[in-house]
Design a protein around this motif. Sequence first.
Motif, PDB file in Angstrom:
ATOM      1  N   GLU A  38       0.840  -1.191   0.000  1.00 43.62           N
ATOM      2  CA  GLU A  38       0.000   0.000   0.000  1.00 43.62           C
ATOM      3  C   GLU A  38       0.882   1.251   0.000  1.00 43.62           C
ATOM      4  OE1 GLU A  38      -3.135  -0.264   2.798  1.00 43.62           O
ATOM      5  OE2 GLU A  38      -3.743   1.822   2.561  1.00 43.62           O
ATOM      6  N   HIS A  39       0.468   2.222  -0.798  1.00 43.76           N
ATOM      7  CA  HIS A  39       1.208   3.477  -0.883  1.00 43.76           C
ATOM      8  C   HIS A  39       0.228   4.642  -0.865  1.00 43.76           C
ATOM      9  CE1 HIS A  39       5.132   1.650  -1.733  1.00 43.76           C
ATOM     10  NE2 HIS A  39       4.470   0.769  -2.456  1.00 43.76           N
ATOM     11  N   CYS A  40       0.797   5.805  -1.032  1.00 48.49           N
ATOM     12  CA  CYS A  40      -0.009   7.018  -1.032  1.00 48.49           C
ATOM     13  C   CYS A  40       0.661   7.989  -1.991  1.00 48.49           C
ATOM     14  CB  CYS A  40      -0.049   7.571   0.400  1.00 48.49           C
ATOM     15  SG  CYS A  40      -0.444   9.314   0.513  1.00 48.49           S
ATOM     16  N   GLU A  43       5.123   6.706   4.229  1.00 51.39           N
ATOM     17  CA  GLU A  43       6.489   6.307   4.574  1.00 51.39           C
ATOM     18  C   GLU A  43       7.180   7.340   5.458  1.00 51.39           C
ATOM     19  OE1 GLU A  43       6.913   3.403   3.591  1.00 51.39           O
ATOM     20  OE2 GLU A  43       5.638   3.231   1.835  1.00 51.39           O
ATOM     21  N   GLU A  83      10.699   7.293  -2.043  1.00 49.14           N
ATOM     22  CA  GLU A  83       9.372   7.388  -2.646  1.00 49.14           C
ATOM     23  C   GLU A  83       8.942   8.841  -2.787  1.00 49.14           C
ATOM     24  OE1 GLU A  83       6.368   4.742  -1.073  1.00 49.14           O
ATOM     25  OE2 GLU A  83       7.908   3.311  -0.521  1.00 49.14           O
ATOM     26  N   CYS A 109       5.156   9.704  -1.045  1.00 45.46           N
ATOM     27  CA  CYS A 109       4.273   8.723  -0.425  1.00 45.46           C
ATOM     28  C   CYS A 109       4.080   9.121   1.029  1.00 45.46           C
ATOM     29  CB  CYS A 109       4.864   7.327  -0.522  1.00 45.46           C
ATOM     30  SG  CYS A 109       3.855   6.086   0.335  1.00 45.46           S
TER      31      CYS A 109
END
Length: 115
Positions: free
Chosen positions: A60-62, A99, A107, A96
Amino acid sequence: MKRTGTRALGVAAVLVAAVAGARSAPQVEIQASHEGFHPATVTLRKGEAYQVVLSSADGEHCFAVDALRVEKRIRPGRKTMFDLTPDRAGRFPFYCCLESGEAAVVERGELIVIE
Ligand SMILES: [Cu+2]
Protein backbone atom coordinates in the motif's frame (compact mmCIF):
# COMPACT_ATOMS: atom_id res chain seq x y z
CA MET A 1 -38.78 36.04 4.23
CA LYS A 2 -38.06 32.52 3.03
CA ARG A 3 -35.22 30.42 4.28
CA THR A 4 -34.07 27.16 2.80
CA GLY A 5 -33.08 24.47 5.25
CA THR A 6 -29.53 23.72 6.19
CA ARG A 7 -27.45 22.31 3.42
CA ALA A 8 -25.71 19.07 4.18
CA LEU A 9 -23.84 18.93 0.88
CA GLY A 10 -20.07 18.86 1.11
CA VAL A 11 -18.27 21.19 -1.23
CA ALA A 12 -15.88 18.45 -2.27
CA ALA A 13 -18.67 16.23 -3.55
CA VAL A 14 -19.55 18.75 -6.23
CA LEU A 15 -16.11 18.51 -7.80
CA VAL A 16 -16.04 14.73 -7.99
CA ALA A 17 -18.88 14.25 -10.44
CA ALA A 18 -17.81 17.02 -12.78
CA VAL A 19 -15.80 15.00 -15.28
CA ALA A 20 -17.76 11.75 -15.38
CA GLY A 21 -18.75 12.15 -19.04
CA ALA A 22 -17.33 10.57 -22.16
CA ARG A 23 -14.69 13.22 -22.55
CA SER A 24 -11.32 11.59 -22.67
CA ALA A 25 -8.79 13.46 -20.65
CA PRO A 26 -5.23 12.34 -21.23
CA GLN A 27 -4.24 9.65 -18.76
CA VAL A 28 -1.18 9.99 -16.61
CA GLU A 29 -0.09 6.68 -15.17
CA ILE A 30 2.12 6.59 -12.12
CA GLN A 31 3.17 3.41 -10.39
CA ALA A 32 4.32 3.38 -6.79
CA SER A 33 6.62 0.80 -5.26
CA HIS A 34 9.07 0.57 -2.42
CA GLU A 35 11.75 1.48 -4.99
CA GLY A 36 10.01 4.76 -5.72
CA PHE A 37 7.51 6.23 -8.15
CA HIS A 38 7.65 5.47 -11.85
CA PRO A 39 7.89 7.85 -13.55
CA ALA A 40 9.38 10.07 -10.87
CA THR A 41 9.01 13.18 -13.01
CA VAL A 42 5.66 14.01 -14.61
CA THR A 43 5.14 17.02 -16.84
CA LEU A 44 1.65 18.50 -17.18
CA ARG A 45 0.26 21.56 -18.85
CA LYS A 46 -1.42 24.22 -16.79
CA GLY A 47 -5.19 24.40 -17.24
CA GLU A 48 -5.43 21.02 -19.00
CA ALA A 49 -7.61 18.28 -17.51
CA TYR A 50 -5.89 14.95 -16.81
CA GLN A 51 -6.95 11.65 -15.42
CA VAL A 52 -4.28 10.40 -13.08
CA VAL A 53 -4.13 6.62 -12.73
CA LEU A 54 -2.22 5.34 -9.73
CA SER A 55 -1.18 1.76 -9.14
CA SER A 56 1.12 -0.14 -6.83
CA ALA A 57 3.76 -2.71 -7.71
CA ASP A 58 3.82 -4.06 -4.17
CA GLY A 59 2.18 -2.89 -0.98
CA GLU A 60 0.00 0.00 0.00
CA HIS A 61 1.21 3.48 -0.88
CA CYS A 62 -0.01 7.02 -1.03
CA PHE A 63 0.38 9.80 -3.57
CA ALA A 64 0.50 13.25 -2.05
CA VAL A 65 1.09 16.63 -3.68
CA ASP A 66 0.75 19.20 -0.93
CA ALA A 67 0.86 22.19 -3.26
CA LEU A 68 -2.14 20.91 -5.23
CA ARG A 69 -3.97 19.51 -2.20
CA VAL A 70 -3.85 15.97 -3.49
CA GLU A 71 -3.60 12.94 -1.22
CA LYS A 72 -4.68 9.54 -2.54
CA ARG A 73 -4.28 6.03 -1.18
CA ILE A 74 -2.93 3.41 -3.58
CA ARG A 75 -3.90 -0.16 -2.77
CA PRO A 76 -2.30 -3.20 -4.35
CA GLY A 77 -4.31 -4.88 -7.09
CA ARG A 78 -6.50 -1.92 -7.94
CA LYS A 79 -6.16 1.41 -9.63
CA THR A 80 -6.82 4.72 -8.00
CA MET A 81 -8.05 7.30 -10.49
CA PHE A 82 -8.71 10.95 -10.06
CA ASP A 83 -9.05 14.07 -12.16
CA LEU A 84 -6.45 16.76 -11.98
CA THR A 85 -6.35 20.16 -13.66
CA PRO A 86 -3.26 22.01 -12.50
CA ASP A 87 -4.20 25.65 -11.98
CA ARG A 88 -0.71 27.04 -11.74
CA ALA A 89 2.67 26.45 -13.23
CA GLY A 90 5.67 25.37 -11.22
CA ARG A 91 7.50 22.39 -9.82
CA PHE A 92 5.58 20.51 -7.18
CA PRO A 93 7.10 17.65 -5.22
CA PHE A 94 5.03 14.52 -4.60
CA TYR A 95 5.70 11.77 -2.13
CA CYS A 96 4.27 8.72 -0.43
CA CYS A 97 2.57 9.90 2.74
CA LEU A 98 2.72 6.46 4.32
CA GLU A 99 6.49 6.31 4.57
CA SER A 100 9.03 7.76 6.91
CA GLY A 101 12.80 7.55 7.23
CA GLU A 102 14.72 6.05 4.32
CA ALA A 103 11.64 4.94 2.42
CA ALA A 104 10.32 8.49 2.40
CA VAL A 105 13.53 9.64 0.71
CA VAL A 106 13.11 7.07 -2.07
CA GLU A 107 9.37 7.39 -2.65
CA ARG A 108 9.18 10.84 -4.07
CA GLY A 109 9.03 12.67 -7.35
CA GLU A 110 8.09 15.90 -8.98
CA LEU A 111 5.16 17.26 -10.95
CA ILE A 112 6.28 19.88 -13.41
CA VAL A 113 3.46 22.09 -14.60
CA ILE A 114 4.28 24.18 -17.65
CA GLU A 115 2.35 27.13 -19.07
CU1 LIG B 1 4.78 4.14 -0.17
